[in-house]
Design a protein around this motif. Structure first.
Motif, PDB file in Angstrom:
ATOM      1  N   TYR A 714       1.155  -1.269  -0.055  1.00 13.20           N
ATOM      2  CA  TYR A 714       0.101  -0.153   0.105  1.00 13.20           C
ATOM      3  C   TYR A 714       0.572   1.431   0.067  1.00 13.20           C
ATOM      4  CZ  TYR A 714      -2.890   3.657   1.418  1.00 13.20           C
ATOM      5  OH  TYR A 714      -4.261   4.835   1.707  1.00 13.20           O
ATOM      6  N   LEU A 715       2.312   1.060   0.918  1.00 12.57           N
ATOM      7  CA  LEU A 715       2.722   2.423   1.112  1.00 12.57           C
ATOM      8  C   LEU A 715       3.376   2.692  -0.232  1.00 12.57           C
ATOM      9  CD1 LEU A 715       4.023   2.224   4.352  1.00 12.57           C
ATOM     10  CD2 LEU A 715       1.880   4.217   3.865  1.00 12.57           C
ATOM     11  N   SER A 716       3.734   1.814  -1.438  1.00 12.52           N
ATOM     12  CA  SER A 716       4.822   1.497  -2.219  1.00 12.52           C
ATOM     13  C   SER A 716       3.723   1.707  -3.630  1.00 12.52           C
ATOM     14  CB  SER A 716       5.890   0.082  -2.382  1.00 12.52           C
ATOM     15  OG  SER A 716       5.362  -0.922  -2.493  1.00 12.52           O
ATOM     16  N   ALA A 717       3.195   2.141  -2.989  1.00  6.96           N
ATOM     17  CA  ALA A 717       2.455   2.265  -5.102  1.00  6.96           C
ATOM     18  C   ALA A 717       2.908   3.266  -5.729  1.00  6.96           C
ATOM     19  CB  ALA A 717       0.654   3.401  -4.877  1.00  6.96           C
ATOM     20  N   ASP A 752      11.152   2.260   6.557  1.00  3.73           N
ATOM     21  CA  ASP A 752      11.726   3.582   7.102  1.00  3.73           C
ATOM     22  C   ASP A 752      13.052   4.516   5.551  1.00  3.73           C
ATOM     23  OD1 ASP A 752      11.452   3.766   9.208  1.00  3.73           O
ATOM     24  OD2 ASP A 752      13.047   2.556  10.342  1.00  3.73           O
ATOM     25  N   HIS A 753      13.380   3.545   4.721  1.00  2.00           N
ATOM     26  CA  HIS A 753      14.176   3.550   4.157  1.00  2.00           C
ATOM     27  C   HIS A 753      13.335   3.655   2.480  1.00  2.00           C
ATOM     28  CE1 HIS A 753      17.500   1.550   4.616  1.00  2.00           C
ATOM     29  NE2 HIS A 753      16.984   1.090   5.432  1.00  2.00           N
ATOM     30  N   PHE A 754      12.049   4.648   2.944  1.00  4.04           N
ATOM     31  CA  PHE A 754      11.373   4.580   1.833  1.00  4.04           C
ATOM     32  C   PHE A 754      10.969   6.085   1.151  1.00  4.04           C
ATOM     33  CE2 PHE A 754       7.295   1.430   1.190  1.00  4.04           C
ATOM     34  CZ  PHE A 754       7.895   0.896   1.105  1.00  4.04           C
ATOM     35  N   TYR A 755      12.075   7.059   1.975  1.00  2.00           N
ATOM     36  CA  TYR A 755      11.794   8.607   1.929  1.00  2.00           C
ATOM     37  C   TYR A 755      13.153   9.187   0.948  1.00  2.00           C
ATOM     38  CZ  TYR A 755      15.671   8.610   5.236  1.00  2.00           C
ATOM     39  OH  TYR A 755      16.787   8.173   5.553  1.00  2.00           O
ATOM     40  N   GLU A 756      14.253   7.657   0.733  1.00  2.00           N
ATOM     41  CA  GLU A 756      14.826   7.894  -0.181  1.00  2.00           C
ATOM     42  C   GLU A 756      14.803   7.790  -1.698  1.00  2.00           C
ATOM     43  OE1 GLU A 756      17.890   5.463   1.476  1.00  2.00           O
ATOM     44  OE2 GLU A 756      17.570   5.939   3.102  1.00  2.00           O
ATOM     45  N   TYR A 757      13.736   7.710  -2.098  1.00  2.00           N
ATOM     46  CA  TYR A 757      13.728   7.425  -3.843  1.00  2.00           C
ATOM     47  C   TYR A 757      12.028   8.212  -3.677  1.00  2.00           C
ATOM     48  CZ  TYR A 757      16.480   3.266  -2.752  1.00  2.00           C
ATOM     49  OH  TYR A 757      17.568   2.227  -2.232  1.00  2.00           O
ATOM     50  N   ASN A 758      12.541   9.084  -4.987  1.00  2.00           N
ATOM     51  CA  ASN A 758      10.979   9.504  -5.207  1.00  2.00           C
ATOM     52  C   ASN A 758      10.649   9.288  -6.183  1.00  2.00           C
ATOM     53  OD1 ASN A 758      12.875  11.913  -5.031  1.00  2.00           O
ATOM     54  ND2 ASN A 758      14.288  11.913  -6.802  1.00  2.00           N
ATOM     55  N   PRO A 759       8.643   9.196  -5.769  1.00  2.00           N
ATOM     56  CA  PRO A 759       7.777   8.651  -6.610  1.00  2.00           C
ATOM     57  C   PRO A 759       7.900   8.504  -8.061  1.00  2.00           C
ATOM     58  CG  PRO A 759       6.724  10.452  -5.319  1.00  2.00           C
ATOM     59  CD  PRO A 759       8.772  10.262  -4.889  1.00  2.00           C
ATOM     60  N   ILE A 760       6.924   7.980  -8.720  1.00  2.00           N
ATOM     61  CA  ILE A 760       6.759   8.362 -10.353  1.00  2.00           C
ATOM     62  C   ILE A 760       5.801   9.353 -10.291  1.00  2.00           C
ATOM     63  CG2 ILE A 760       5.894   7.554 -12.007  1.00  2.00           C
ATOM     64  CD1 ILE A 760       5.169   4.914 -10.881  1.00  2.00           C
ATOM     65  N   GLU A 761       6.461  10.105 -11.720  1.00  2.00           N
ATOM     66  CA  GLU A 761       5.954  11.783 -11.808  1.00  2.00           C
ATOM     67  C   GLU A 761       4.611  10.690 -12.950  1.00  2.00           C
ATOM     68  OE1 GLU A 761       9.106  14.298 -13.705  1.00  2.00           O
ATOM     69  OE2 GLU A 761      10.074  14.017 -11.966  1.00  2.00           O
ATOM     70  N   PRO A 762       3.421  11.728 -12.583  1.00  2.00           N
ATOM     71  CA  PRO A 762       2.296  11.301 -13.183  1.00  2.00           C
ATOM     72  C   PRO A 762       2.361  11.876 -14.461  1.00  2.00           C
ATOM     73  CG  PRO A 762       1.703  12.534 -11.215  1.00  2.00           C
ATOM     74  CD  PRO A 762       2.907  12.345 -11.442  1.00  2.00           C
ATOM     75  N   ASN A 763       2.972  13.129 -15.195  1.00  2.00           N
ATOM     76  CA  ASN A 763       2.705  12.572 -16.570  1.00  2.00           C
ATOM     77  C   ASN A 763       3.854  12.358 -17.699  1.00  2.00           C
ATOM     78  OD1 ASN A 763       1.885  15.521 -15.512  1.00  2.00           O
ATOM     79  ND2 ASN A 763       3.305  16.971 -15.673  1.00  2.00           N
TER      80      ASN A 763
END
Length: 800
Positions: A714-717, A752-763
């Motif tokens: 759920y958190l790594s959508a 705890d390591h999720f904040y180190e990675y950028n999510p997908i850009e929607p565009n």
């Protein structure tokens, strides 16, 4: 199938699976192993050669680099000596006594540091005891210490029993996904059985090759003479039947390139023509068909007429091959009792039947040679007999005094024979012209053109291979498997709708299945490559780090193909100039055809087609990546079925092909260049559940039923597959893996390591999703609203 599905590559099998009560795993395609297992030794030799070529090139490169560094160092030292006025003398060496004093000082320092550590430890222990005495705690006696130990041990055993009961309940209801590997697992036994079977098959194959030589010699000894007599008899009958009685001439014997006496011994079946049917029964177009009658004269009901529209069918590419294989199986094995042959050894009768046609062909070639010599001798004998008869008749005419009349008669007979022969040939030609010509063979549009001149013809294949290996273009493909691409199909649960289908992405399982279908099966099998729809190029596109390179490497490994890398980063700064680029591509495609099956891989293939100078500068390359475009398109067009050469490109930055208003003109040529396109999507919720579990276990984690994978999913959508794998690597360090049995992994450690990675850009995600798609179809409601607005428009009313 694609044509019947409105040119869509992805199929929805929900109805079929639900109707047949089949699981989703039945849709998976597994690359057959026997296609690569048969040539394992060749692959090993090729890999060893490439590794050796790479090492030799690396040694030569390091040697040149060392020479450059040495020359630069010497020049720098010379310049320093030239600029320096005072030369500092080196310090004198230490004496033995000075060395001993230094070592003694170091040792005394180490011993004092150890003593300080022990004193600090004793001091801490004393402080702890003093705190206990001040708080009023009594020191533990022997009985109280035993009670504390028993309490801890009983609590530990109780927790273990509770966990065991929970796991038993989960196992009972078939929900335990954390069972440890069973040492008696049948899959382990299956692997060992397969290894033994392969060894036994190799032994049986060697025995069969030895037996083939012996059986062939026996067939030659026992049956070759009888075969020779039958062939010679049929050839003699053919010569006598086709002999011209008037001119006493034998027909010419068929040439070797025409098949020799093959058609004489085993004549082909006669071709059916519609003219023959007309001659027999005439034309039945105008006649009415009488109604069928039963036994007692009762009229039977007429069959309903077929609809005018034919149901579209898929082209049958492999039907004849399946039929031929089925007939061969029925002929060989249908009535064969092979129950006692557990070791699968060769059967002498079947081996004889397979070798007999080969022996027959060898004997036929020998008989053809003898028949040609015999025919030459016969023609010589007939010519000699005719000459002798002419001399005898001439002597008789001289005795009677009619020599001139006889010569004139012979001359006229010869002229008449020539005329008759010419008339016969003319009559045959006229008859052939009046007959309807046989249908011409269908022209193959994929027929190979004439070969062009090869500029590297004088160079050996080994030297060309070493050249490409030294430049890093030809190398050993990383051994990856399709099992590493963790995915599962899903049921859409939606009725087919063009609008909804356009919005829904294909699954990761679709991408994996299509890669196997288009890349692995045609490369691994020559039969499939020749008969299946021809696919020259394949594009795997999608967002960043979605498993595109993994699919390419897995396809190359599964097909056992030779790997060529023409990525812009690999060839940057190499083969400078248009001529050198053309030469490089000619060498690559030449070796790819020789060492087929071959895969030519281009990472970030969009860079080859980009023409915008500003975008090219952002790539950070020395040479322009689009310098190979023209020569590449030319070489790809020269690929034809049966050559088993395949070009696969991957693309992550779809926005580089975007213009100001959607796709640029370059994108149109880019889409035409690739025969097929596969989109690799970001994982959905179910895919992330599988990925987190599979990736964590692959990197050494031991997951229990307390580990909540759904929270991670759920958190790594907005994470890609590569981001998820990087998180697993950072969490599961060697130290953490050693603790995994004692301290189980928790969800918090991963989150705890999720904040180190950028999510997908929607565009960027939407651009990658809809790349190459046709425009979105409009729903019925939208079309109705448009028509209403159109009718209310005053311009429309005026036109009416």
């Amino acid at each position: 199938m694609v044509g019947l599905n409105e040119n869509k590559e992805y199929f929805n099998y929900d109805d079929i699976l639900m109707e047949l009560h089949l699981p989703l795993d039945k849709l998976d395609i597994t690359p057959p192993r026997f296609l690569t297992d048969d040539s394992k030794e060749m692959f090993k030799a090729r890999e060893a050669f490439l590794i050796q070529a790479h090492s030799d090139a690396e040694v030569a490169r390091t040697k040149v680099q060392a020479e450059k560094e040495a020359a630069a160092k010497a020049a720098a030292d010379f310049q320093a000596r030239k600029n320096r006025t005072e030369v500092l003398a080196p310090p004198p060496p230490l004496t033995e006594e000075e060395c001993i004093l230094i070592i003694q000082a170091e040792e005394r320092g180490r011993q004092s540091r150890m003593k300080i550590k022990e004193l600090e430890k004793q001091k801490r222990m004393q402080e702890v005891e003093l705190e206990k005495q001040r708080s009023g705690q009594k020191p533990l006696t022997k009985d109280t210490a035993v009670g504390v130990l028993q309490r801890v041990a009983r609590g530990f055993n109780g927790r273990l029993q509770t966990e065991a009961l929970v796991l038993d309940e989960l196992t009972l209801i078939h929900m335990n996904n954390f069972l440890p590997p069973d040492p008696n697992d049948p899959r382990i036994k299956l692997d060992s059985t397969l290894k033994k079977r392969k060894e036994l098959q190799l032994i049986n194959e060697l025995e069969e090759t030895d037996a083939m030589v012996e059986t062939k010699e026996k067939i030659k000894e026992l049956e070759a003479q009888e075969m020779r007599e039958i062939m010679q008899e049929r050839i003699n009958v053919w010569l006598n039947v086709n002999r011209d009685p008037e001119f006493n001439e034998y027909p010419p014997f068929p040439k070797v390139n025409q098949g020799g006496s093959r058609d004489i011994i085993d004549p082909p079946p006669q071709l059916w023509r519609p003219e023959d049917e007309k001659k027999k029964g005439g034309d039945d177009k105008g006649k009415k068909k009488k109604p069928k009658k039963g036994k007692h004269g009762i009229r039977m009901p007429s069959e309903p007429e077929a609809d005018g529209e034919d149901v579209p069918l898929c082209p049958n590419y492999f039907g004849r091959h399946i039929k031929r294989a089925l007939e061969a199986y029925i002929e060989t094995w249908h009535d064969k009792d092979d129950y006692n042959n557990h070791q699968q050894k060769y059967i002498p009768d079947i081996l004889k039947n397979t070798l007999r046609p080969l022996v027959f062909e060898e004997v036929r070639i020998e008989v053809d040679v003898g028949s040609r010599e015999l025919l030459v001798q016969l023609k010589k004998k007939i010519a000699a007999d005719a000459k002798e008869a002419y001399k005898i008749a001439l002597k008789a005419a001289r005795k009677e005094g009619k020599e001139k009349e006889f010569k004139a008669k012979v001359k006229t007979e010869k002229l008449q024979a020539k005329k008759d022969k010419a008339a016969k040939i003319k009559a045959k030609k006229e008859a052939a012209a009046n007959e309807p010509p046989p249908p011409p063979p269908p022209k193959d549009p994929r027929k190979k053109p004439k070969r062009k001149k090869d500029p590297t013809e004088k160079e050996s294949v080994e030297s060309l291979t070493r050249e490409l290996a030294s430049e890093g273009i030809m190398r050993v493909c990383p051994k990856r498997s399709f099992d590493e691409y963790i995915c599962q199909d899903y049921l859409r649960g939606v009725a087919p709708d063009p609008v909804k289908d356009w919005l829904i992405d294909n699954s990761m399982a679709h991408a994996k299945r299509l890669t196997i279908e288009y890349a692995v099966l045609p490369l691994a099998s020559e039969l499939v490559h020749k008969n299946a729809p021809f696919v020259r190029t394949l594009l795997i596109h999608g967002g960043r780090r979605t498993g595109k390179t993994l699919l390419a490497h897995a396809a190359c490994t599964a097909a056992g193909a030779t790997f060529f890398d023409l990525s812009a980063k690999v060839i940057d700064g190499k083969y400078v100039g248009a001529r050198n680029v053309a030469r490089m591509l000619q060498i690559v495609f030449k070796l790819a055809k020789i060492m087929s099956p071959s895969m030519i891989y281009i990472d970030n293939v969009e860079q080859v087609f980009v023409t915008d100078k500003k975008k090219i500068k952002t790539f950070g390359l020395v040479d322009k990546p689009n310098r190979i475009k023209k020569a590449l398109m030319k070489e790809v067009k020269s690929l034809y079925p049966g050559e088993r050469v395949f070009l696969l490109g991957t693309m992550s930055n779809t926005q580089d092909l975007q213009g100001k208003r959607g796709l640029s003109k370059v994108a149109a040529s880019f889409c035409k260049f690739f025969t097929k396109r596969i989109y690799t999507p970001y994982p959905d919720y179910g895919g992330r559940m599988l990925l987190w579990r599979g990736l964590l276990e692959r990197h050494g984690a031991i997951l229990t039923h307390h580990f909540n994978v759904s929270t991670l999913a759920y958190l790594s959508a907005d994470f890609s597959i590569g981001d998820m794998e990087d998180i697993c690597k950072t969490v599961l360090t060697p130290q953490r893996i050693r603790k995994a049995k004692r301290v189980h992994l928790k969800v918090e450690e991963v989150v705890d390591h999720f904040y180190e990675y950028n999510p997908i850009e929607p565009n960027l995600h939407n651009i990658a999703r809809h790349f190459g798609k046709p425009p979105q179809p409009e729903s019925i409601d939208q079309e109705a609203n448009k028509n209403k607005n159109k009718k209310a428009d005053p311009k429309y009313i005026k036109k009416r």
